[in-house]
Scaffold this motif. Structure first.
Motif, short mmCIF file in Angstrom:
data_model
loop_
_atom_site.label_atom_id
_atom_site.label_comp_id
_atom_site.label_asym_id
_atom_site.label_seq_id
_atom_site.Cartn_x
_atom_site.Cartn_y
_atom_site.Cartn_z
N LEU A 18 -23.15 -73.74 -18.91
CA LEU A 18 -23.28 -72.32 -18.56
C LEU A 18 -22.04 -71.78 -17.81
N LEU A 19 -21.22 -72.67 -17.28
CA LEU A 19 -19.95 -72.23 -16.66
C LEU A 19 -18.97 -71.76 -17.74
N GLY A 20 -19.05 -72.41 -18.89
CA GLY A 20 -18.13 -72.07 -19.98
C GLY A 20 -18.66 -70.95 -20.86
N ASN A 62 -17.11 -74.44 -26.31
CA ASN A 62 -17.36 -74.42 -24.87
C ASN A 62 -16.51 -75.51 -24.23
N ILE A 63 -15.85 -75.17 -23.14
CA ILE A 63 -15.18 -76.19 -22.32
C ILE A 63 -15.33 -75.74 -20.87
N ALA A 64 -15.75 -76.64 -20.03
CA ALA A 64 -15.97 -76.26 -18.63
C ALA A 64 -15.79 -77.46 -17.72
N THR A 65 -15.17 -77.20 -16.60
CA THR A 65 -15.01 -78.19 -15.53
C THR A 65 -15.84 -77.71 -14.34
N ARG A 66 -16.57 -78.63 -13.71
CA ARG A 66 -17.36 -78.24 -12.53
C ARG A 66 -16.46 -77.55 -11.52
N TYR A 69 -13.93 -79.07 -9.13
CA TYR A 69 -12.90 -79.94 -9.70
C TYR A 69 -11.92 -79.19 -10.60
N GLN A 70 -12.06 -77.86 -10.69
CA GLN A 70 -11.15 -77.10 -11.54
C GLN A 70 -9.72 -77.14 -10.98
N GLY A 71 -8.76 -77.05 -11.89
CA GLY A 71 -7.35 -77.04 -11.47
C GLY A 71 -6.79 -78.40 -11.11
N LYS A 72 -7.52 -79.47 -11.45
CA LYS A 72 -7.05 -80.83 -11.12
C LYS A 72 -6.65 -81.62 -12.36
N GLY A 73 -6.60 -80.95 -13.50
CA GLY A 73 -6.12 -81.62 -14.72
C GLY A 73 -7.22 -82.14 -15.65
N TYR A 74 -8.48 -82.07 -15.24
CA TYR A 74 -9.54 -82.62 -16.08
C TYR A 74 -9.71 -81.83 -17.39
N GLY A 75 -9.60 -80.51 -17.31
CA GLY A 75 -9.74 -79.69 -18.52
C GLY A 75 -8.67 -80.04 -19.54
N SER A 76 -7.44 -80.23 -19.07
CA SER A 76 -6.35 -80.58 -19.98
C SER A 76 -6.56 -81.96 -20.58
N LEU A 77 -7.07 -82.89 -19.79
CA LEU A 77 -7.37 -84.23 -20.33
C LEU A 77 -8.40 -84.13 -21.45
N GLU A 101 -5.61 -63.76 -18.72
CA GLU A 101 -4.35 -64.52 -18.74
C GLU A 101 -4.54 -65.97 -18.30
N ARG A 102 -5.38 -66.19 -17.29
CA ARG A 102 -5.53 -67.54 -16.75
C ARG A 102 -6.10 -68.51 -17.80
N THR A 103 -7.11 -68.03 -18.54
CA THR A 103 -7.71 -68.89 -19.56
C THR A 103 -6.76 -69.05 -20.75
N LEU A 104 -6.14 -67.96 -21.17
CA LEU A 104 -5.20 -68.05 -22.30
C LEU A 104 -4.07 -69.02 -21.97
N SER A 105 -3.58 -68.99 -20.72
CA SER A 105 -2.46 -69.86 -20.37
C SER A 105 -2.89 -71.33 -20.35
N PHE A 106 -4.17 -71.59 -20.04
CA PHE A 106 -4.69 -72.97 -20.10
C PHE A 106 -4.52 -73.53 -21.51
N ARG A 108 -2.51 -72.22 -23.99
CA ARG A 108 -1.09 -72.20 -24.40
C ARG A 108 -0.35 -73.42 -23.85
N LYS A 109 -0.63 -73.75 -22.60
CA LYS A 109 0.03 -74.92 -21.98
C LYS A 109 -0.28 -76.19 -22.75
N ASN A 110 -1.41 -76.18 -23.47
CA ASN A 110 -1.82 -77.36 -24.22
C ASN A 110 -1.59 -77.21 -25.72
C1 LIG Z 1 -10.78 -73.24 -18.02
C2 LIG Z 1 -11.20 -74.63 -17.52
C3 LIG Z 1 -12.06 -75.32 -18.56
C4 LIG Z 1 -9.95 -75.46 -17.29
O1 LIG Z 1 -10.34 -76.72 -16.79
P1 LIG Z 1 -9.57 -77.36 -15.54
O2 LIG Z 1 -10.14 -78.71 -15.31
O3 LIG Z 1 -9.58 -76.40 -14.42
O4 LIG Z 1 -8.14 -77.47 -16.23
P2 LIG Z 1 -6.74 -78.07 -15.72
O5 LIG Z 1 -6.82 -78.44 -14.29
O6 LIG Z 1 -6.30 -79.07 -16.71
O7 LIG Z 1 -5.80 -76.82 -15.95
C5 LIG Z 1 -5.77 -75.82 -15.03
C6 LIG Z 1 -5.18 -74.60 -15.68
O8 LIG Z 1 -6.22 -73.88 -16.35
C7 LIG Z 1 -6.11 -72.50 -16.05
N1 LIG Z 1 -7.37 -72.09 -15.46
C8 LIG Z 1 -8.22 -71.25 -16.09
N2 LIG Z 1 -9.29 -71.03 -15.35
C9 LIG Z 1 -9.16 -71.74 -14.22
C10 LIG Z 1 -9.96 -71.91 -13.07
N3 LIG Z 1 -11.15 -71.29 -12.92
N4 LIG Z 1 -9.52 -72.75 -12.11
C11 LIG Z 1 -8.35 -73.36 -12.23
N5 LIG Z 1 -7.53 -73.24 -13.32
C12 LIG Z 1 -7.94 -72.43 -14.29
C13 LIG Z 1 -4.89 -72.31 -15.19
O9 LIG Z 1 -3.86 -71.93 -16.08
C14 LIG Z 1 -4.61 -73.67 -14.64
O10 LIG Z 1 -3.25 -73.92 -14.57
P3 LIG Z 1 -2.52 -74.11 -13.13
O11 LIG Z 1 -3.25 -75.27 -12.48
O12 LIG Z 1 -1.11 -74.40 -13.51
O13 LIG Z 1 -2.76 -72.81 -12.43
C15 LIG Z 1 -11.95 -74.56 -16.16
O14 LIG Z 1 -11.16 -73.92 -15.21
C16 LIG Z 1 -13.31 -73.88 -16.23
O15 LIG Z 1 -14.31 -74.56 -16.42
N6 LIG Z 1 -13.36 -72.55 -16.05
C17 LIG Z 1 -14.63 -71.85 -16.11
C18 LIG Z 1 -15.19 -71.87 -17.51
C19 LIG Z 1 -14.26 -71.28 -18.53
O16 LIG Z 1 -13.65 -70.24 -18.31
N7 LIG Z 1 -14.16 -71.96 -19.69
C20 LIG Z 1 -13.34 -71.54 -20.79
C21 LIG Z 1 -14.05 -70.55 -21.62
S1 LIG Z 1 -13.12 -70.22 -23.09
#
Ligand SMILES: CC(C)(COP(=O)(O)OP(=O)(O)OC[C@H]1O[C@@H](n2cnc3c(N)ncnc32)[C@H](O)[C@@H]1OP(=O)(O)O)[C@@H](O)C(=O)NCCC(=O)NCCS
Length: 150
Positions: A18-20, A62-66, A69-77, A101-106, A108-110
């Motif tokens: 539900l976060l995603g 759907n992709i979501a990090t608790r 723990y967001q911003g620690k690299g788990y989403g990219s992994l 922009e924040r989600t799009l850049s996530f 794009r970076k990957n």
């Molecule tokens: C988007 C998401 C899955 C990324 O997972 P993550 O574990 O935070 O990813 P990473 O740590 O590998 O990458 C972080 C990057 O994601 C982006 N990002 C997007 N949303 C973010 C958030 N809420 N918190 C932190 N980073 C976020 C940033 O660009 C960040 O880069 P930076 O650290 O250089 O600023 C996660 O932040 C999340 O669950 N967000 C809420 C749900 C969501 O929006 N899902 C995507 C729907 S399409």
């Protein structure tokens, strides 16, 4: 750190899903038919659902990090794991997201790049306004990660 595919009882991951995607009825449209992956590093950190849309395209639904723990690299992994997992199964991996922009850049970076836009997707398919990073979502922005040679 371990990423595993969850074959059954997928609904037990509903809280994090539900976060995603904050509308349960939308999650129900893809959870059963999709592949659910869960990343554990001690405890659960990130989930991802991927569906087969056509013979040549899979889609991240759907992709979501608790939150803590967001911003620690788990989403990219997780993203890189699914990119690798589907490399021989399709020609391209798609993801649809809001225009923030924040989600799009996530993505794009990957290695994802812009594919196309579905006008009014969020306003048409959700029963309430979805706000991401302070922005009310309207159009769905599709990004793609193409696999070379297929
Ligand atoms: C988007 C998401 C899955 C990324 O997972 P993550 O574990 O935070 O990813 P990473 O740590 O590998 O990458 C972080 C990057 O994601 C982006 N990002 C997007 N949303 C973010 C958030 N809420 N918190 C932190 N980073 C976020 C940033 O660009 C960040 O880069 P930076 O650290 O250089 O600023 C996660 O932040 C999340 O669950 N967000 C809420 C749900 C969501 O929006 N899902 C995507 C729907 S399409």
């Amino acid at each position: 750190m371990k990423i595993t595919k969850i074959p059954e009882d997928k609904k037990q991951y509903l809280d994090i899903l539900l976060l995603g995607d904050e509308q349960e009825s939308m999650i129900e449209t893809y959870l059963d038919r999709g592949d659910l992956f869960a990343l554990y590093d001690d405890d659960l950190k990130t989930v991802c659902v991927v569906t087969k849309e056509t013979e040549t395209a899979h889609e991240i639904k759907n992709i979501a990090t608790r939150e803590e723990y967001q911003g620690k690299g788990y989403g990219s992994l997780m993203l890189n794991y699914v990119i690798d997992h589907y490399k021989d199964k399709c020609a391209a991996l798609y993801v649809g997201t809001g225009n923030t922009e924040r989600t799009l850049s996530f993505y794009r970076k990957n290695g994802f790049e812009y594919s196309h836009t579905v006008k009014d997707f969020f306003t048409k398919h959700y029963d309430h306004v979805i706000v991401d990073d302070g922005v009310p979502l309207r159009d769905m922005i599709y990004l793609k990660r193409e696999y070379g040679g297929k």
